[in-house]
Enzyme design. Sequence first.
Site, PDB file in Angstrom:
ATOM      1  N   HIS A  51     -56.125 126.365 -33.034  1.00  0.00           N
ATOM      2  CA  HIS A  51     -57.313 126.955 -32.427  1.00  0.00           C
ATOM      3  C   HIS A  51     -58.299 127.323 -33.534  1.00  0.00           C
ATOM      4  O   HIS A  51     -57.897 127.630 -34.671  1.00  0.00           O
ATOM      5  CB  HIS A  51     -56.957 128.219 -31.649  1.00  0.00           C
ATOM      6  CG  HIS A  51     -56.197 127.977 -30.397  1.00  0.00           C
ATOM      7  ND1 HIS A  51     -56.167 128.886 -29.367  1.00  0.00           N
ATOM      8  CD2 HIS A  51     -55.418 126.931 -29.998  1.00  0.00           C
ATOM      9  CE1 HIS A  51     -55.416 128.423 -28.389  1.00  0.00           C
ATOM     10  NE2 HIS A  51     -54.942 127.237 -28.757  1.00  0.00           N
ATOM     11  N   GLU A  53     -59.921 130.004 -34.124  1.00  0.00           N
ATOM     12  CA  GLU A  53     -59.692 131.326 -34.696  1.00  0.00           C
ATOM     13  C   GLU A  53     -58.565 131.302 -35.722  1.00  0.00           C
ATOM     14  O   GLU A  53     -58.688 131.862 -36.809  1.00  0.00           O
ATOM     15  CB  GLU A  53     -59.337 132.349 -33.603  1.00  0.00           C
ATOM     16  CG  GLU A  53     -60.373 132.533 -32.532  1.00  0.00           C
ATOM     17  CD  GLU A  53     -60.130 131.664 -31.307  1.00  0.00           C
ATOM     18  OE1 GLU A  53     -59.884 130.437 -31.458  1.00  0.00           O
ATOM     19  OE2 GLU A  53     -60.203 132.203 -30.189  1.00  0.00           O
ATOM     20  N   CYS A  81     -57.688 133.799 -26.965  1.00  0.00           N
ATOM     21  CA  CYS A  81     -56.483 133.835 -26.141  1.00  0.00           C
ATOM     22  C   CYS A  81     -55.494 134.857 -26.728  1.00  0.00           C
ATOM     23  O   CYS A  81     -55.747 135.465 -27.764  1.00  0.00           O
ATOM     24  CB  CYS A  81     -55.846 132.444 -26.089  1.00  0.00           C
ATOM     25  SG  CYS A  81     -55.117 131.921 -27.659  1.00  0.00           S
ATOM     26  N   CYS A  84     -54.289 133.934 -30.352  1.00  0.00           N
ATOM     27  CA  CYS A  84     -55.315 134.221 -31.362  1.00  0.00           C
ATOM     28  C   CYS A  84     -55.532 135.723 -31.514  1.00  0.00           C
ATOM     29  O   CYS A  84     -55.731 136.213 -32.623  1.00  0.00           O
ATOM     30  CB  CYS A  84     -56.618 133.513 -31.008  1.00  0.00           C
ATOM     31  SG  CYS A  84     -56.466 131.711 -31.139  1.00  0.00           S
TER      32      CYS A  84
END
Length: 148
Positions: A51, A53, A81, A84
């Site tokens: 991801h 992040e 999410c 993260c």
Amino acid sequence: MKSDYMVEALLEAKKALKKNEVPVGAIIVKNNSIIARAHNLKESLKSPTAHAEILAIEEACKKLSSWRLEGCILYVTLEPCHMCTAAIIEARIERVVYGALDIKMGAHVSNRNRVSKILNHDIDIVGGVLEEESEKLLKDFFQALRNE
């Protein structure tokens, strides 16, 4: 200033889009300087943890030679999410600024505000910064997928 940094996160999201990745971008700022930037690479790296992040956090940690990102601000085009969010908390990031809500997977506002239940680190959370632009990238991406 927040929207200037979010513009940079949007540029990262557009890089993801060009790679046929879900268009999410992130940057990390410390002392008014961008120290890390990343975009989603789940498909490219064949990794569920790639991801924007997470990748930005990893880059910032390398740059600062520390896993503690105290005094840092994460700008991301989509509400983080749970995975993260856990990384954000572990990294001791001070503030998260995001664009669009993630109704399905978001951990800050959309799904019971996971951050408010964490006891070891308080995070300042600001949502809705350049929300329309962030949301449009995502909607256009998923509409194109449905049309294929």
